[in-house]
Design an enzyme around this catalytic site. Structure first.
Site, mmCIF file in Angstrom:
data_model
loop_
_atom_site.group_PDB
_atom_site.id
_atom_site.type_symbol
_atom_site.label_atom_id
_atom_site.label_comp_id
_atom_site.label_asym_id
_atom_site.label_seq_id
_atom_site.Cartn_x
_atom_site.Cartn_y
_atom_site.Cartn_z
ATOM 1 N N SER B 96 0.838 -1.208 0.000
ATOM 2 C CA SER B 96 0.000 0.000 0.000
ATOM 3 C C SER B 96 0.867 1.251 0.000
ATOM 4 O O SER B 96 0.594 2.203 -0.732
ATOM 5 C CB SER B 96 -0.903 0.045 1.238
ATOM 6 O OG SER B 96 -1.780 -1.036 1.240
ATOM 7 N N ARG B 273 1.297 -31.736 8.588
ATOM 8 C CA ARG B 273 0.385 -31.931 9.716
ATOM 9 C C ARG B 273 -0.280 -33.306 9.622
ATOM 10 O O ARG B 273 -0.993 -33.602 8.648
ATOM 11 C CB ARG B 273 -0.680 -30.830 9.704
ATOM 12 C CG ARG B 273 -1.769 -30.985 10.741
ATOM 13 C CD ARG B 273 -1.250 -30.729 12.134
ATOM 14 N NE ARG B 273 -2.321 -30.865 13.126
ATOM 15 C CZ ARG B 273 -2.095 -30.936 14.426
ATOM 16 N NH1 ARG B 273 -0.852 -30.866 14.890
ATOM 17 N NH2 ARG B 273 -3.095 -31.052 15.273
ATOM 18 N N GLU B 368 -9.886 1.813 -2.816
ATOM 19 C CA GLU B 368 -9.704 1.957 -4.266
ATOM 20 C C GLU B 368 -10.902 1.424 -5.034
ATOM 21 O O GLU B 368 -10.766 0.851 -6.103
ATOM 22 C CB GLU B 368 -8.450 1.216 -4.726
ATOM 23 C CG GLU B 368 -7.193 1.674 -4.031
ATOM 24 C CD GLU B 368 -6.590 2.879 -4.697
ATOM 25 O OE1 GLU B 368 -6.985 3.190 -5.834
ATOM 26 O OE2 GLU B 368 -5.738 3.510 -4.065
ATOM 27 N N HIS B 371 -15.814 -3.735 -3.975
ATOM 28 C CA HIS B 371 -16.214 -4.806 -4.884
ATOM 29 C C HIS B 371 -17.468 -4.389 -5.674
ATOM 30 O O HIS B 371 -17.543 -4.571 -6.886
ATOM 31 C CB HIS B 371 -16.513 -6.041 -4.033
ATOM 32 C CG HIS B 371 -16.698 -7.283 -4.824
ATOM 33 N ND1 HIS B 371 -15.645 -7.984 -5.349
ATOM 34 C CD2 HIS B 371 -17.832 -7.948 -5.200
ATOM 35 C CE1 HIS B 371 -16.113 -9.039 -6.008
ATOM 36 N NE2 HIS B 371 -17.424 -9.037 -5.937
HETATM 37 C C1 LIG Z 1 -7.030 1.076 5.250
HETATM 38 C C2 LIG Z 1 -7.633 2.042 4.292
HETATM 39 C C3 LIG Z 1 -6.828 2.919 3.600
HETATM 40 C C4 LIG Z 1 -7.364 3.866 2.731
HETATM 41 N N1 LIG Z 1 -6.525 4.750 2.086
HETATM 42 C C5 LIG Z 1 -7.081 5.769 1.355
HETATM 43 C C6 LIG Z 1 -6.247 6.782 0.793
HETATM 44 O O1 LIG Z 1 -5.014 6.743 0.908
HETATM 45 N N2 LIG Z 1 -6.834 7.818 0.151
HETATM 46 C C7 LIG Z 1 -8.189 7.912 -0.001
HETATM 47 O O2 LIG Z 1 -8.648 8.870 -0.588
HETATM 48 N N3 LIG Z 1 -9.000 6.941 0.504
HETATM 49 C C8 LIG Z 1 -8.485 5.887 1.185
HETATM 50 N N4 LIG Z 1 -9.299 4.895 1.724
HETATM 51 C C9 LIG Z 1 -10.754 5.053 1.590
HETATM 52 C C10 LIG Z 1 -11.401 4.050 0.658
HETATM 53 O O3 LIG Z 1 -11.085 4.318 -0.669
HETATM 54 C C11 LIG Z 1 -12.908 4.079 0.936
HETATM 55 O O4 LIG Z 1 -13.096 3.478 2.195
HETATM 56 C C12 LIG Z 1 -13.708 3.354 -0.132
HETATM 57 O O5 LIG Z 1 -13.749 4.101 -1.308
HETATM 58 C C13 LIG Z 1 -15.141 3.072 0.340
HETATM 59 O O6 LIG Z 1 -15.734 4.182 0.902
HETATM 60 P P1 LIG Z 1 -16.503 4.113 2.311
HETATM 61 O O7 LIG Z 1 -15.620 3.423 3.262
HETATM 62 O O8 LIG Z 1 -16.949 5.465 2.629
HETATM 63 O O9 LIG Z 1 -17.722 3.166 2.049
HETATM 64 P P2 LIG Z 1 -19.147 3.576 1.470
HETATM 65 O O10 LIG Z 1 -18.996 4.324 0.203
HETATM 66 O O11 LIG Z 1 -19.962 4.186 2.548
HETATM 67 O O12 LIG Z 1 -19.724 2.149 1.147
HETATM 68 C C14 LIG Z 1 -20.257 1.259 2.145
HETATM 69 C C15 LIG Z 1 -20.830 0.029 1.439
HETATM 70 O O13 LIG Z 1 -21.890 0.411 0.593
HETATM 71 C C16 LIG Z 1 -21.701 -0.015 -0.737
HETATM 72 N N5 LIG Z 1 -22.235 0.945 -1.679
HETATM 73 C C17 LIG Z 1 -22.072 2.295 -1.705
HETATM 74 N N6 LIG Z 1 -22.732 2.834 -2.743
HETATM 75 C C18 LIG Z 1 -23.340 1.813 -3.400
HETATM 76 C C19 LIG Z 1 -24.147 1.720 -4.561
HETATM 77 N N7 LIG Z 1 -24.456 2.791 -5.297
HETATM 78 N N8 LIG Z 1 -24.580 0.516 -4.948
HETATM 79 C C20 LIG Z 1 -24.255 -0.590 -4.246
HETATM 80 N N9 LIG Z 1 -23.484 -0.575 -3.142
HETATM 81 C C21 LIG Z 1 -23.040 0.610 -2.722
HETATM 82 C C22 LIG Z 1 -20.191 -0.124 -0.848
HETATM 83 O O14 LIG Z 1 -19.804 -0.990 -1.900
HETATM 84 C C23 LIG Z 1 -19.839 -0.656 0.536
HETATM 85 O O15 LIG Z 1 -20.019 -2.041 0.569
HETATM 86 C C24 LIG Z 1 -8.764 3.913 2.549
HETATM 87 C C25 LIG Z 1 -9.573 2.983 3.220
HETATM 88 C C26 LIG Z 1 -9.021 2.050 4.072
HETATM 89 C C27 LIG Z 1 -9.915 1.087 4.776
#
Ligand SMILES: Cc1cc2nc3c(=O)[nH]c(=O)nc-3n(C[C@H](O)[C@H](O)[C@H](O)COP(=O)(O)OP(=O)(O)OC[C@H]3O[C@@H](n4cnc5c(N)ncnc54)[C@H](O)[C@@H]3O)c2cc1C
Lengths: 248, 389
Positions: B96, B273, B368, B371
């Site tokens: 990462s 194992r 990024e 799924h």
């Molecule tokens: C360890 C870690 C490191 C990260 N590093 C970075 C970074 O360096 N820079 C950065 O900018 N971001 C970073 N992220 C953020 C990451 O890209 C986001 O967490 C990701 O894009 C998902 O956004 P969210 O967590 O807000 O989830 P949400 O967008 O709230 O989604 C929650 C759930 O709802 C689903 N969902 C949302 N909309 C829809 C739809 N229209 N239809 C069907 N399903 C839907 C999603 O698939 C997911 O399962 C990081 C995240 C983690 C966990």
């Protein structure tokens, strides 16, 4: 100043070795080959020496086309030139030393590095033999090295301690773990190595001085014995160490 | 150094150049000698092994595909992928870090930056003297970054930034942040140095996943930056997504590395194992698991390689990369979990890498683009129906 490093391509120490059909050589099928681990210290020291005193480095390897894999590694680490003395023969230590000494002479190298031994046959002799054939000074099993002008000061590992030796160029140094930490080939090194050419030469015919009659695997290890798992086992352990294996 | 050990059931090495193999094997050695011995401790303590950065820089892996004139290695995308694969065999956190530095910081500077910005920042980033992070996600805008609230306002000699970013990898160890913010409603990229007044990075604690990686919240409170900090060629969300595309590509390869590591761990374990007087590998149900893993690894390798070759020919589509990110993350998580089961109770111990990989892969599957997002991206491509909203 020309700095040479002699490199062997050997079975990976993690590979399972078995004796071949002829009972005189190892079965190489399925065995991966790597740079002889001690030779990595030799390559690193050649590069460090060049960085300090200047000059040109050349890696010399005796063997078949497969050795190119290890040669390329040395080139990627930063060695300037390479010679493959190409043969399918398996030579004994003195024959190898003679062939290498010839090439070292052709190269006019004044500082020559070898690993202290090759982990395939483990004779630990080629470096010193080469020095003798060339009339060079030699220091073996080196763990510390300083070269100033013509003067060489080397620290070598001896049983239970260290010995400091001074000598002069030209010199053959055989390297031991602890001398340095071999560098990783950088990506730029790998790119640069692409442009380097491996000079392939056919070594002069040489006949072996020794003959391998047969090879065999060491007897299988005896299974261990657990005497006990707590302090109550100590007296029995001491008794066995004294009476049975007689080590204390 | 020991010989390379990987998974190559279909002789895929024959599709790689000698140089590609050499680089891969080199990174493998680096990971065995420098990453594996320290990673469990760092993971447990929740720390990124920062001491590895100069060594990684010396290897030349940051901005690996960028030109030599900026101090980079100018290698192809397959090499980039193979490096990521080997790094993630160590830990997803190490990969990462590298993805962010290369794809999310160096790539946007190279692609959207001025010549002056490139000449100033890229060599420093390549040498690891400067660490970068990428701020797109916000507390309320993850999958839907277009809704972001972070704003840039034009001043006489620059901009003022206001807003907050969340989940930012490398945030608290970064010297610069690429911040995406709306300037008159248009999303643009800005370089923000950590010393700028009003900029704070707060490390996020309590992660059960990606513990050997720093994740932070960034707060921008009236941060003033000069005009020259705008990435002039960045135009709209598309620019940010172009960066993500690069990083997603590296993830697709990276998680294949995690799969390889889990599979090899399970394969070795199952052969040694003994239960009911036989190695567990001798039971059909274990074999089924191993064969499934091997097959999925092989498929991922093929996806990666073809996409890498297309990328090198400039023929890759972002939907191709979505396919690899989506598939490989899902399969990697599945494989890590199956490997954990094969290891039985030992599977939960830090003596084996599988539980750590499994935990990491939960993050990797989400970041990024989740799924679901990648499903919708490909879904739209093949049906013509946009199903996000
Ligand atoms: C360890 C870690 C490191 C990260 N590093 C970075 C970074 O360096 N820079 C950065 O900018 N971001 C970073 N992220 C953020 C990451 O890209 C986001 O967490 C990701 O894009 C998902 O956004 P969210 O967590 O807000 O989830 P949400 O967008 O709230 O989604 C929650 C759930 O709802 C689903 N969902 C949302 N909309 C829809 C739809 N229209 N239809 C069907 N399903 C839907 C999603 O698939 C997911 O399962 C990081 C995240 C983690 C966990």
């Amino acid at each position: 100043m020309k700095i040479a490093v002699c490199l062997n391509h050997v079975p990976d120490t993690a590979s399972k070795i078995s004796v071949g059909q002829d009972n005189q050589s190892i079965d190489t099928s399925g065995v991966t080959f790597v740079v002889n681990p001690y030779d990595e210290f030799a390559v690193e020291e050649a590069l460090k020496t060049k960085e300090k005193v200047g000059g040109d480095t050349v890696v010399i390897s005796l063997g078949n086309d497969n050795n190119k894999e290890s040669i390329k590694k040395a080139l990627a680490m930063g060695v300037d030139n390479a010679v493959l003395l190409k043969t399918n023969e398996i030579y004994d230590s003195l024959s190898v030393a003679k062939i290498l000494a010839n090439e070292i002479k052709t190269q006019n190298a004044e500082i020559v590095f070898f690993g202290k031994q090759s982990v395939d046959y483990d004779n630990g002799a080629v470096g010193q033999m080469c020095a003798e054939l060339l009339g060079y000074n030699s220091v073996s099993v080196v763990v510390g090295l300083e070269i100033n002008g013509n003067k060489v000061r080397a620290e070598r590992e001896i049983e239970g301690g260290r010995e400091i030796v001074e000598t002069e160029l030209p010199v053959v140094i055989t390297t031991q773990k602890g001398l340095n930490e071999p560098r990783y080939a950088s990506l730029k090194g790998i790119m640069a190595a692409k442009k380097k050419i491996i000079d392939e030469k056919i070594p002069e015919n040489c006949s072996n001085y020794t003959e391998t009659i047969s090879m065999k695997k060491p007897p299988a290890k005896q299974p261990g014995r657990i005497i006990g798992t707590d302090a109550t086992a100590v007296p029995e352990l001491i008794r066995l160490l004294k009476e049975e294996v007689k080590v204390i | 150094m020991s010989a390379y050990r990987g998974v190559d059931y279909l002789d895929l090495d024959s599709l790689l150049s000698e140089e590609e193999i050499l680089v891969r094997n080199n990174i493998y050695q680096f990971v065995r000698q420098e990453v594996i011995p320290v990673i469990e401790k760092h993971y447990e303590e929740g720390k990124f092994p920062l001491h590895l950065v100069p060594k990684m820089a010396e290897l030349g892996i940051f901005g690996i595909t960028l030109p030599e004139k900026y101090g980079c290695a100018n290698m192809n995308n397959v090499v980039y992928g193979l490096v990521m694969q080997e790094l993630e065999r160590g830990d997803s956190g190490i990969r990462s870090f590298t993805s962010v530095q290369s794809s999310l910081v160096m790539y946007p500077i190279y692609t959207f930056g001025s010549e002056k910005q490139k000449e100033y920042w890229l060599p420093k980033l390549a040498k690891g003297e400067v660490i970068g992070c990428f701020g797109l996600t916000e507390p309320d805008f993850g999958s839907n970054p277009a809704g972001m609230l972070t704003k840039a306002e034009k001043t006489d000699n620059g901009f003022i930034l206001n807003g907050s970013k969340m989940w930012i990898t490398n945030g608290s160890i970064a010297d610069i942040a690429i911040i995406w913010a709306k300037l008159e409603g248009n999303i643009r990229g800005f370089i923000v140095e950590k010393e700028r007044k009003g900029f704070t990075a707060v490390e996020m604690k309590g992660k059960h996943s990606l513990r050997a990686s720093v994740t932070s919240e960034l707060i921008l409170d009236n941060v003033e930056i000069p005009e020259e900090n705008l990435l002039p060629q960045s135009m709209g969300l598309k620019s940010a997504l172009m960066c993500l595309n690069q990083a997603r590509y590296s993830i697709a390869w990276g998680v294949t590395g995690a799969m390889i590591e889990c599979y090899l761990s399970a394969l070795d374990y199952s052969k040694s194992r003994i239960q009911f007087d036989k190695p567990i590998a001798a039971y059909q149900m274990t074999q089924e698991k191993l064969v499934y893993m091997l097959t999925e690894i092989t498929k991922s390798q093929l996806l990666n390689l073809q996409i890498g070759r297309l990328k090198d020919q400039n023929k890759v589509k972002h939907t191709h990369i979505s396919m690899a990110k989506r598939n490989n993350c899902e399969k990697a998580l599945e494989i890590a979990q199956i490997a954990r089961e094969i290891l039985g109770a030992n599977g939960i111990l830090n003596e084996y890498p599988v539980m750590r990989h499994a935990a990491n892969l939960h993050s990797v599957k989400t970041y990024e683009g989740t799924h679901e997002m990648h499903t919708l991206i490909i879904g739209e491509d093949i049906t013509g129906f946009q199903a996000f909203t």
